[in-house]
Motif scaffolding. Sequence first.
Motif, PDB file in Angstrom:
ATOM      1  N   ILE A  57       0.820  -1.213   0.000  1.00 53.12           N
ATOM      2  CA  ILE A  57       0.000   0.000   0.000  1.00 53.12           C
ATOM      3  C   ILE A  57       0.854   1.262   0.000  1.00 53.12           C
ATOM      4  CG2 ILE A  57      -1.656   1.340   1.388  1.00 53.12           C
ATOM      5  CD1 ILE A  57      -2.731  -1.379   2.392  1.00 53.12           C
ATOM      6  N   ASN A  58       1.899   1.275   0.800  1.00 52.36           N
ATOM      7  CA  ASN A  58       2.699   2.489   1.003  1.00 52.36           C
ATOM      8  C   ASN A  58       4.182   2.160   0.950  1.00 52.36           C
ATOM      9  OD1 ASN A  58       3.949   4.827   1.906  1.00 52.36           O
ATOM     10  ND2 ASN A  58       2.431   5.224   3.492  1.00 52.36           N
ATOM     11  N   PRO A  59       4.903   2.669  -0.046  1.00 53.98           N
ATOM     12  CA  PRO A  59       6.338   2.378  -0.176  1.00 53.98           C
ATOM     13  C   PRO A  59       7.167   2.790   1.039  1.00 53.98           C
ATOM     14  CG  PRO A  59       5.488   3.409  -2.165  1.00 53.98           C
ATOM     15  CD  PRO A  59       4.404   3.520  -1.136  1.00 53.98           C
ATOM     16  N   ALA A  60       6.628   3.655   1.899  1.00 51.74           N
ATOM     17  CA  ALA A  60       7.387   4.095   3.068  1.00 51.74           C
ATOM     18  C   ALA A  60       7.709   2.942   4.001  1.00 51.74           C
ATOM     19  CB  ALA A  60       6.598   5.169   3.810  1.00 51.74           C
ATOM     20  N   TYR A  61       6.914   1.875   3.938  1.00 57.34           N
ATOM     21  CA  TYR A  61       7.113   0.738   4.837  1.00 57.34           C
ATOM     22  C   TYR A  61       7.983  -0.364   4.228  1.00 57.34           C
ATOM     23  CZ  TYR A  61       3.460   2.782   7.713  1.00 57.34           C
ATOM     24  OH  TYR A  61       2.725   3.624   8.506  1.00 57.34           O
ATOM     25  N   ARG A  62       8.411  -0.148   3.009  1.00 54.77           N
ATOM     26  CA  ARG A  62       9.251  -1.173   2.388  1.00 54.77           C
ATOM     27  C   ARG A  62      10.629  -1.166   3.040  1.00 54.77           C
ATOM     28  NH1 ARG A  62       7.128   0.089  -3.803  1.00 54.77           N
ATOM     29  NH2 ARG A  62       4.945  -0.458  -3.328  1.00 54.77           N
ATOM     30  N   PRO A  63      11.264  -2.327   3.101  1.00 57.35           N
ATOM     31  CA  PRO A  63      12.534  -2.425   3.839  1.00 57.35           C
ATOM     32  C   PRO A  63      13.609  -1.520   3.257  1.00 57.35           C
ATOM     33  CG  PRO A  63      12.156  -4.386   2.506  1.00 57.35           C
ATOM     34  CD  PRO A  63      10.891  -3.600   2.474  1.00 57.35           C
ATOM     35  N   ARG A  64      14.370  -0.927   4.155  1.00 55.73           N
ATOM     36  CA  ARG A  64      15.495  -0.083   3.750  1.00 55.73           C
ATOM     37  C   ARG A  64      16.785  -0.768   4.180  1.00 55.73           C
ATOM     38  NH1 ARG A  64      14.296   6.005   5.548  1.00 55.73           N
ATOM     39  NH2 ARG A  64      16.299   6.264   4.475  1.00 55.73           N
ATOM     40  N   TRP A  65      17.764  -0.651   3.311  1.00 54.69           N
ATOM     41  CA  TRP A  65      19.001  -1.371   3.562  1.00 54.69           C
ATOM     42  C   TRP A  65      19.920  -0.571   4.476  1.00 54.69           C
ATOM     43  CZ3 TRP A  65      18.691  -6.213   2.660  1.00 54.69           C
ATOM     44  CH2 TRP A  65      17.875  -6.683   1.620  1.00 54.69           C
ATOM     45  N   SER A  66      20.566  -1.306   5.346  1.00 56.51           N
ATOM     46  CA  SER A  66      21.561  -0.751   6.256  1.00 56.51           C
ATOM     47  C   SER A  66      22.564  -1.867   6.514  1.00 56.51           C
ATOM     48  CB  SER A  66      20.900  -0.322   7.567  1.00 56.51           C
ATOM     49  OG  SER A  66      20.523  -1.468   8.332  1.00 56.51           O
ATOM     50  N   PRO A  67      23.700  -1.578   7.139  1.00 54.96           N
ATOM     51  CA  PRO A  67      24.626  -2.672   7.454  1.00 54.96           C
ATOM     52  C   PRO A  67      23.963  -3.812   8.223  1.00 54.96           C
ATOM     53  CG  PRO A  67      25.708  -0.569   7.792  1.00 54.96           C
ATOM     54  CD  PRO A  67      24.284  -0.253   7.459  1.00 54.96           C
ATOM     55  N   ILE A  68      22.997  -3.485   9.093  1.00 54.41           N
ATOM     56  CA  ILE A  68      22.331  -4.533   9.868  1.00 54.41           C
ATOM     57  C   ILE A  68      21.438  -5.389   8.990  1.00 54.41           C
ATOM     58  CG2 ILE A  68      20.507  -4.906  11.591  1.00 54.41           C
ATOM     59  CD1 ILE A  68      21.829  -2.746  13.288  1.00 54.41           C
ATOM     60  N   THR A  69      20.590  -4.789   8.183  1.00 51.64           N
ATOM     61  CA  THR A  69      19.698  -5.594   7.345  1.00 51.64           C
ATOM     62  C   THR A  69      20.474  -6.339   6.258  1.00 51.64           C
ATOM     63  OG1 THR A  69      19.209  -3.604   6.033  1.00 51.64           O
ATOM     64  CG2 THR A  69      17.648  -4.201   7.768  1.00 51.64           C
ATOM     65  N   ILE A  70      21.557  -5.753   5.790  1.00 50.49           N
ATOM     66  CA  ILE A  70      22.382  -6.453   4.787  1.00 50.49           C
ATOM     67  C   ILE A  70      23.026  -7.689   5.405  1.00 50.49           C
ATOM     68  CG2 ILE A  70      24.489  -6.294   3.396  1.00 50.49           C
ATOM     69  CD1 ILE A  70      23.753  -3.323   2.914  1.00 50.49           C
ATOM     70  N   THR A  71      23.640  -7.525   6.597  1.00 47.30           N
ATOM     71  CA  THR A  71      24.291  -8.685   7.225  1.00 47.30           C
ATOM     72  C   THR A  71      23.261  -9.724   7.658  1.00 47.30           C
ATOM     73  OG1 THR A  71      24.313  -7.478   9.333  1.00 47.30           O
ATOM     74  CG2 THR A  71      26.325  -7.429   8.016  1.00 47.30           C
ATOM     75  N   ALA A  72      22.074  -9.287   8.082  1.00 51.42           N
ATOM     76  CA  ALA A  72      21.026 -10.244   8.440  1.00 51.42           C
ATOM     77  C   ALA A  72      20.598 -11.053   7.230  1.00 51.42           C
ATOM     78  CB  ALA A  72      19.828  -9.511   9.039  1.00 51.42           C
ATOM     79  N   THR A  73      20.525 -10.394   6.071  1.00 54.39           N
ATOM     80  CA  THR A  73      20.160 -11.105   4.838  1.00 54.39           C
ATOM     81  C   THR A  73      21.256 -12.089   4.447  1.00 54.39           C
ATOM     82  OG1 THR A  73      18.881  -9.191   4.096  1.00 54.39           O
ATOM     83  CG2 THR A  73      19.497 -10.814   2.420  1.00 54.39           C
ATOM     84  N   ILE A  74      22.514 -11.646   4.550  1.00 54.42           N
ATOM     85  CA  ILE A  74      23.632 -12.546   4.238  1.00 54.42           C
ATOM     86  C   ILE A  74      23.607 -13.744   5.184  1.00 54.42           C
ATOM     87  CG2 ILE A  74      26.149 -12.758   4.282  1.00 54.42           C
ATOM     88  CD1 ILE A  74      26.259  -9.801   3.402  1.00 54.42           C
ATOM     89  N   PHE A  75      23.388 -13.478   6.465  1.00 54.14           N
ATOM     90  CA  PHE A  75      23.302 -14.552   7.461  1.00 54.14           C
ATOM     91  C   PHE A  75      22.197 -15.534   7.080  1.00 54.14           C
ATOM     92  CE2 PHE A  75      21.364 -15.977  11.562  1.00 54.14           C
ATOM     93  CZ  PHE A  75      22.416 -16.762  12.008  1.00 54.14           C
ATOM     94  N   LEU A  76      21.046 -15.016   6.689  1.00 52.44           N
ATOM     95  CA  LEU A  76      19.919 -15.860   6.302  1.00 52.44           C
ATOM     96  C   LEU A  76      20.275 -16.729   5.099  1.00 52.44           C
ATOM     97  CD1 LEU A  76      16.892 -16.204   7.164  1.00 52.44           C
ATOM     98  CD2 LEU A  76      16.330 -14.645   5.297  1.00 52.44           C
ATOM     99  N   VAL A  77      20.932 -16.150   4.107  1.00 51.89           N
ATOM    100  CA  VAL A  77      21.289 -16.883   2.884  1.00 51.89           C
ATOM    101  C   VAL A  77      22.345 -17.949   3.186  1.00 51.89           C
ATOM    102  CG1 VAL A  77      22.372 -16.684   0.616  1.00 51.89           C
ATOM    103  CG2 VAL A  77      20.660 -14.997   1.339  1.00 51.89           C
ATOM    104  N   VAL A  78      23.380 -17.555   3.926  1.00 49.92           N
ATOM    105  CA  VAL A  78      24.466 -18.498   4.221  1.00 49.92           C
ATOM    106  C   VAL A  78      23.945 -19.688   5.025  1.00 49.92           C
ATOM    107  CG1 VAL A  78      26.615 -18.811   5.522  1.00 49.92           C
ATOM    108  CG2 VAL A  78      26.305 -16.789   4.092  1.00 49.92           C
ATOM    109  N   VAL A  79      23.151 -19.409   6.051  1.00 45.61           N
ATOM    110  CA  VAL A  79      22.609 -20.499   6.863  1.00 45.61           C
ATOM    111  C   VAL A  79      21.677 -21.374   6.029  1.00 45.61           C
ATOM    112  CG1 VAL A  79      21.156 -21.053   8.858  1.00 45.61           C
ATOM    113  CG2 VAL A  79      22.852 -19.237   9.022  1.00 45.61           C
ATOM    114  N   GLY A  80      20.901 -20.761   5.156  1.00 47.28           N
ATOM    115  CA  GLY A  80      20.020 -21.544   4.290  1.00 47.28           C
ATOM    116  C   GLY A  80      20.788 -22.501   3.399  1.00 47.28           C
ATOM    117  N   ILE A  81      21.875 -22.006   2.804  1.00 48.51           N
ATOM    118  CA  ILE A  81      22.706 -22.872   1.947  1.00 48.51           C
ATOM    119  C   ILE A  81      23.360 -23.969   2.783  1.00 48.51           C
ATOM    120  CG2 ILE A  81      24.764 -22.932   0.482  1.00 48.51           C
ATOM    121  CD1 ILE A  81      24.064 -20.045  -0.356  1.00 48.51           C
ATOM    122  N   ALA A  82      23.874 -23.594   3.956  1.00 46.42           N
ATOM    123  CA  ALA A  82      24.506 -24.583   4.833  1.00 46.42           C
ATOM    124  C   ALA A  82      23.516 -25.674   5.220  1.00 46.42           C
ATOM    125  CB  ALA A  82      25.052 -23.892   6.080  1.00 46.42           C
TER     126      ALA A  82
END
Length: 727
Positions: A57-82
């Motif tokens: 509904i509102n783009p203001a609520y879409r996720p914004r990237w930061s070092p924390i959200t980037i590393t959390a995404t990397i963590f999620l991907v790496v653990v998923g592959i593992a």
Amino acid sequence: MTETIMRRVVIVCAFLTLLVPFIVAESMFFPYITGKAFAFRILVEIMLAGWVSLAIINPAYRPRWSPITITATIFLVVVGIADMLGINPLRSFWSNFERMEGYIAILHVVAYLFIVGSVIRTEKMWNWLFNLSVGASVALAFNAFSELAGGVAGQAIRVDATLGNSTYFAVYLLFNIFLALLLAYRNRSRRMMLGVYSVTVLIQVLALYYTQTRGALLGVLGGLIVAALVILVRGNAHPRMRVVAGACIGVVIVAGGLFMVLRDTAFVQERPTLARFAHISLTDSTVQSRLTLWTSIGWNAFLERPLLGWGQDNFIVAFGKYYDPIMYKQEPWFDRAHNVFMDWAIAGGALGLLAYIALFAAGFWMLAKSTLPLPEKALIVGLLVAYAINNVFVFDNLVSYIYLMLVLGYIHARNLYGSIEAVSVPHVVRHYTIAVSAAVLLVVLAWAANAASFARAQGLLDAIRIDYATKDPEKVLAAFEKALAYGSITGLEETREQLSTSALRAFSSKTVLPEARAAILNLASSELADSAMTEPNNTRRLYFLAHFLKASDQLEDARTVFDQALAINPLRQNFLYEVGQTYLAEGDFEKAVETFKAAYDAETENDTAFKYYTGALIFDGKTAEAEALLMERFGTTTVDNELILQAYEKTGRNDRIAEMLELRLRAMAPADDASVRVSLAVVYLELGRRQDAIVQIERAAVVKPAFAEQAAAIVKAIKEGKNVKLQ
């Protein structure tokens, strides 16, 4: 209107997640774990449905990237592959009832980070969240104090409130102590509120003290020292806080020195928490087991799969393969390394460990760049350091995951949205139909992900309760069949293990009809065989199958499975004990001696293995050799061990049996046991010591009044010179 409703739903659920620690699901298996996990998953799934709708509904609520959200995404991907490339991807994804973690938990906690970091943006709202959390921690602290009030005098109690584990409660308090300090600083100009938060911290620290959890206590001390050092080094603009920080460091140093001076005094030794710290040494059994888990078992497991590891929840397999015989003093199964960093090194390899550490690094980086006042930065840095120190000594759990993501979400939101008091971004997209459809789809997926596991958690506990309440194998069988039928991986192995226990109980019962006994035994045997066949490298699964076969008198089949497990690790003493006992049952004493000696040779300090070995020697007719070994090790041949007792019974050494039972009674004092006294009376009669037998029978009647009438008749018969046979 739709946007407002969705936003409120997300915020309400975010607040409710902080009440998850209160949940104890008495109707489920592992009630302290499963209820919390299902509640958190459902809340996050509702939040996710609302957040996705808001983002559409509102783009203001879409996720914004930061070092924390980037590393959390990397963590999620790496653990998923593992997990996908690990040795058991299904277990890595779904976990079990005892832990309720796995990749499904990681998906939920990372989603939680993104949602709270995107939707909760105002400082006021975050303060309300932190206040709710701190208030809840005080309520749980008083719950813990009630455990102390209800304890038995003279017995040390490690409080756990509604967390079910003192270490889980301790790390929960760790987070909330720092949140309370943060709120205290923010309210420093309001004396009344400052006093309230100060009392709150004292209550939390007292509750933490009574958990007797050394890792968390060291973590809090370490975190406070780091926070104080940050203020001392960087706090030129905060002179009063620098004085407080210096005083804190001074108090910690003085208290530490005083403790070292007094560590051997009665004041310290008589207080369980202080005594636990005083006993920390390389010879402490807990310390030894941790070091073995890390430097021997864990390190070897890491070296085997160094890049992406074994996948989550697979430490149990690595533990079985690299089991070190020195662990004989500990529980037989470890499914965690009791070190979060080592756990991630094994679950996700070097990449998984680095991704996990990157979460902390990103938090520190964003704190350094944030506009928060230095004392607040220092306290949050101290919190993360305290948590990291705690994680060196224990393993993570759902509640600690929630709080880590909550704190990271706050840092992310605080940096990206500053002190914005309201969201007022023009609506670019208003696809309400798509938003609602997405929410409905997520709810359906949530049901599919949770329903079967939820039902099995209830069904398994129902089956166990039916077993203990009715002793009816037909009803028990039906209940276990129902629990097994749910289409979920979660809890399947625990259901099979509990089924095997119930089946063996039916097997040993004299009142169960043969048909009913056969039915439940066949189901248990089939399920355990399927379990072992699907994962033949898991020694725990092999053990449960082999033990079941042995206990149900299928000795040859049991040895075959035990041999399969011993091929993975030939030094596992409890496996060798079981194999040796099968040889004894078959009368093959020579092989029994050989097997028990192998268990003893694996770790010669193991008294249990030594006693089994000498007992087998007596069974094999080598009594002189066995007694020479006993005398050399213990300075006596009178050693209380059931296998040695059975060996003397077989060889007719009633004199030795009498000595062992006398020793057993002395060890029990001041407690007593009528059955041991009756057994001793039987031996005395065999030895012709009739008066001694009378003394034991009369004493047994005192210990067990219900035996008094029968005892009087037996004593009368003995005095009349009659031959008396006692069972």
